[in-house]
Design a protein around this motif. Structure first.
Motif, PDB file in Angstrom:
ATOM      1  N   UNK A 101       0.839  -1.193   0.000  1.00 52.10           N
ATOM      2  CA  UNK A 101       0.000   0.000   0.000  1.00 52.10           C
ATOM      3  C   UNK A 101       0.879   1.249   0.000  1.00 52.10           C
ATOM      4  N   UNK A 102       0.786   2.042  -1.056  1.00 50.59           N
ATOM      5  CA  UNK A 102       1.746   3.134  -1.229  1.00 50.59           C
ATOM      6  C   UNK A 102       1.492   4.333  -0.317  1.00 50.59           C
ATOM      7  N   UNK A 103       2.542   5.076  -0.128  1.00 53.99           N
ATOM      8  CA  UNK A 103       2.486   6.379   0.530  1.00 53.99           C
ATOM      9  C   UNK A 103       1.519   7.289  -0.235  1.00 53.99           C
ATOM     10  N   UNK A 104       0.686   8.025   0.495  1.00 44.53           N
ATOM     11  CA  UNK A 104      -0.222   8.976  -0.142  1.00 44.53           C
ATOM     12  C   UNK A 104       0.103  10.415   0.237  1.00 44.53           C
ATOM     13  N   UNK A 105       0.459  10.610   1.509  1.00 48.61           N
ATOM     14  CA  UNK A 105       0.608  11.968   2.037  1.00 48.61           C
ATOM     15  C   UNK A 105       2.043  12.203   2.479  1.00 48.61           C
ATOM     16  N   UNK A 106       2.707  13.170   1.875  1.00 48.70           N
ATOM     17  CA  UNK A 106       4.054  13.554   2.290  1.00 48.70           C
ATOM     18  C   UNK A 106       4.510  14.773   1.506  1.00 48.70           C
ATOM     19  N   UNK A 107       5.114  15.694   2.191  1.00 49.23           N
ATOM     20  CA  UNK A 107       5.834  16.784   1.528  1.00 49.23           C
ATOM     21  C   UNK A 107       7.229  16.860   2.140  1.00 49.23           C
ATOM     22  N   UNK A 108       7.855  15.715   2.224  1.00 49.37           N
ATOM     23  CA  UNK A 108       9.218  15.626   2.744  1.00 49.37           C
ATOM     24  C   UNK A 108      10.126  16.559   1.940  1.00 49.37           C
ATOM     25  N   UNK A 109      10.802  17.506   2.592  1.00 50.98           N
ATOM     26  CA  UNK A 109      11.635  18.472   1.855  1.00 50.98           C
ATOM     27  C   UNK A 109      12.703  17.824   0.972  1.00 50.98           C
ATOM     28  N   UNK A 110      13.223  16.698   1.394  1.00 51.42           N
ATOM     29  CA  UNK A 110      14.269  16.069   0.576  1.00 51.42           C
ATOM     30  C   UNK A 110      13.735  15.539  -0.751  1.00 51.42           C
ATOM     31  N   UNK A 111      12.402  15.385  -0.844  1.00 50.62           N
ATOM     32  CA  UNK A 111      11.808  14.888  -2.084  1.00 50.62           C
ATOM     33  C   UNK A 111      11.172  16.003  -2.907  1.00 50.62           C
ATOM     34  N   UNK A 112      11.390  17.245  -2.501  1.00 53.06           N
ATOM     35  CA  UNK A 112      10.845  18.363  -3.273  1.00 53.06           C
ATOM     36  C   UNK A 112      11.792  18.727  -4.418  1.00 53.06           C
ATOM     37  N   UNK A 126       1.126  12.060  -3.431  1.00 49.89           N
ATOM     38  CA  UNK A 126       0.206  12.838  -4.268  1.00 49.89           C
ATOM     39  C   UNK A 126       0.708  14.276  -4.392  1.00 49.89           C
ATOM     40  N   UNK A 127       1.274  14.799  -3.326  1.00 42.06           N
ATOM     41  CA  UNK A 127       1.704  16.195  -3.330  1.00 42.06           C
ATOM     42  C   UNK A 127       2.920  16.476  -4.186  1.00 42.06           C
ATOM     43  N   UNK A 128       3.843  15.519  -4.253  1.00 42.27           N
ATOM     44  CA  UNK A 128       5.061  15.813  -5.007  1.00 42.27           C
ATOM     45  C   UNK A 128       5.165  15.058  -6.328  1.00 42.27           C
ATOM     46  N   UNK A 129       4.175  14.187  -6.608  1.00 47.76           N
ATOM     47  CA  UNK A 129       4.299  13.399  -7.834  1.00 47.76           C
ATOM     48  C   UNK A 129       2.919  13.039  -8.375  1.00 47.76           C
ATOM     49  N   UNK A 130       2.130  14.033  -8.683  1.00 47.63           N
ATOM     50  CA  UNK A 130       0.815  13.787  -9.289  1.00 47.63           C
ATOM     51  C   UNK A 130       0.510  15.000 -10.157  1.00 47.63           C
ATOM     52  N   UNK A 131       0.246  14.795 -11.443  1.00 44.70           N
ATOM     53  CA  UNK A 131       0.136  15.951 -12.345  1.00 44.70           C
ATOM     54  C   UNK A 131      -1.181  16.703 -12.284  1.00 44.70           C
ATOM     55  N   UNK A 188       1.492  20.937  -7.589  1.00 47.61           N
ATOM     56  CA  UNK A 188       2.767  21.654  -7.460  1.00 47.61           C
ATOM     57  C   UNK A 188       3.742  21.420  -8.616  1.00 47.61           C
ATOM     58  N   UNK A 189       3.768  20.214  -9.155  1.00 44.40           N
ATOM     59  CA  UNK A 189       4.762  19.908 -10.194  1.00 44.40           C
ATOM     60  C   UNK A 189       4.104  19.545 -11.526  1.00 44.40           C
ATOM     61  N   UNK A 190       2.935  20.093 -11.735  1.00 44.83           N
ATOM     62  CA  UNK A 190       2.216  19.817 -12.981  1.00 44.83           C
ATOM     63  C   UNK A 190       3.050  20.154 -14.210  1.00 44.83           C
ATOM     64  N   UNK A 191       3.803  21.216 -14.158  1.00 46.05           N
ATOM     65  CA  UNK A 191       4.566  21.649 -15.331  1.00 46.05           C
ATOM     66  C   UNK A 191       5.785  20.777 -15.608  1.00 46.05           C
ATOM     67  N   UNK A 192       6.067  19.842 -14.715  1.00 42.71           N
ATOM     68  CA  UNK A 192       7.206  18.951 -14.954  1.00 42.71           C
ATOM     69  C   UNK A 192       6.819  17.724 -15.774  1.00 42.71           C
ATOM     70  N   UNK A 193       5.540  17.598 -16.077  1.00 37.31           N
ATOM     71  CA  UNK A 193       5.083  16.480 -16.896  1.00 37.31           C
ATOM     72  C   UNK A 193       4.894  16.950 -18.335  1.00 37.31           C
ATOM     73  N   UNK A 194       5.196  16.081 -19.281  1.00 35.68           N
ATOM     74  CA  UNK A 194       5.014  16.391 -20.694  1.00 35.68           C
ATOM     75  C   UNK A 194       4.198  15.271 -21.335  1.00 35.68           C
TER      76      UNK A 194
END
Length: 205
Positions: A101-112, A126-131, A188-194
């Protein structure tokens, strides 16, 4: 000893093809549920889905929000629902229970900073890797809870989406979402997806 045995098997097989009744042969068309005219490649089982059954499953939501239903839900409602419907698998704080069961909630600074290409072990949430926020709604609606997918009402899905986005610091904890407000949420990182415009080639899997 082996050669006579193999010869016997070949003769038995040939005998079956020569003497089996027509009921033993594959049917050329299925007869049940509207499959007439379609070659029966398996066993003629099943039936065509009814329009109502198709409509019940045709609930996908596009990234631009097309297909979002009516309804609404608040972060507070979603927080309560998360503990009842989701925490047993994803943990009470959405920390996940890997590997199932994957992680859902995190804004760990090292992963920003969207540095996943250089370190794929960084925690994805979801916060750092969802478009798109709309696809959070779509996924929860169609696939969750794991053992009862499709059982949540639209209001419940809006509530859970609101909670997941707020817990990931994307929207305020006081927010309430509906179709109009959800499409306005920018991840937050929507613009990083193409768009994936690759066509063919061995690298496309």
């Amino acid at each position: 000893m082996r050669r006579p045995l193999m010869l016997g098997l070949v003769l038995a097989t040939a005998g079956c093809y020569g003497t089996c009744s027509s009921s033993d042969k594959p049917a050329t068309t299925a007869t049940a549920g509207g499959f007439s005219g379609i070659p029966a490649r398996h066993y003629g089982l099943g039936r065509a889905a009814t329009p109502a059954e198709v409509a019940a499953l045709n609930v996908d939501v596009a990234p631009d929000g097309a297909g979002l239903p009516t309804g609404s839900g608040s972060v507070a409602q979603g927080a309560d629902l998360f503990q009842k419907k989701c925490a047993m698998c994803h943990g009470p704080k959405g920390q996940g229970m890997p590997p199932a069961f994957p992680l859902l909630i995190s804004r760990d600074p090292k992963a920003e900073g969207f540095k996943f290409a250089s370190d794929f072990k960084l925690p994805h949430s979801i916060g750092n890797y969802w478009p798109e926020a709309t696809t959070v709604f779509d996924y929860v609606r169609r696939a969750m809870p794991l053992l009862q997918p499709g059982s949540l009402t639209n209001n419940e899905v809006y509530s859970l989406t609101a909670f997941l986005l707020a817990a990931n610091e994307v929207i305020p904890m006081s927010a309430t979402l509906d179709s109009a407000s959800l499409v306005q949420v920018k991840m937050p990182y929507r613009d990083r997806f193409v768009p994936d415009d690759r066509r063919g080639g061995k690298e496309v899997k």
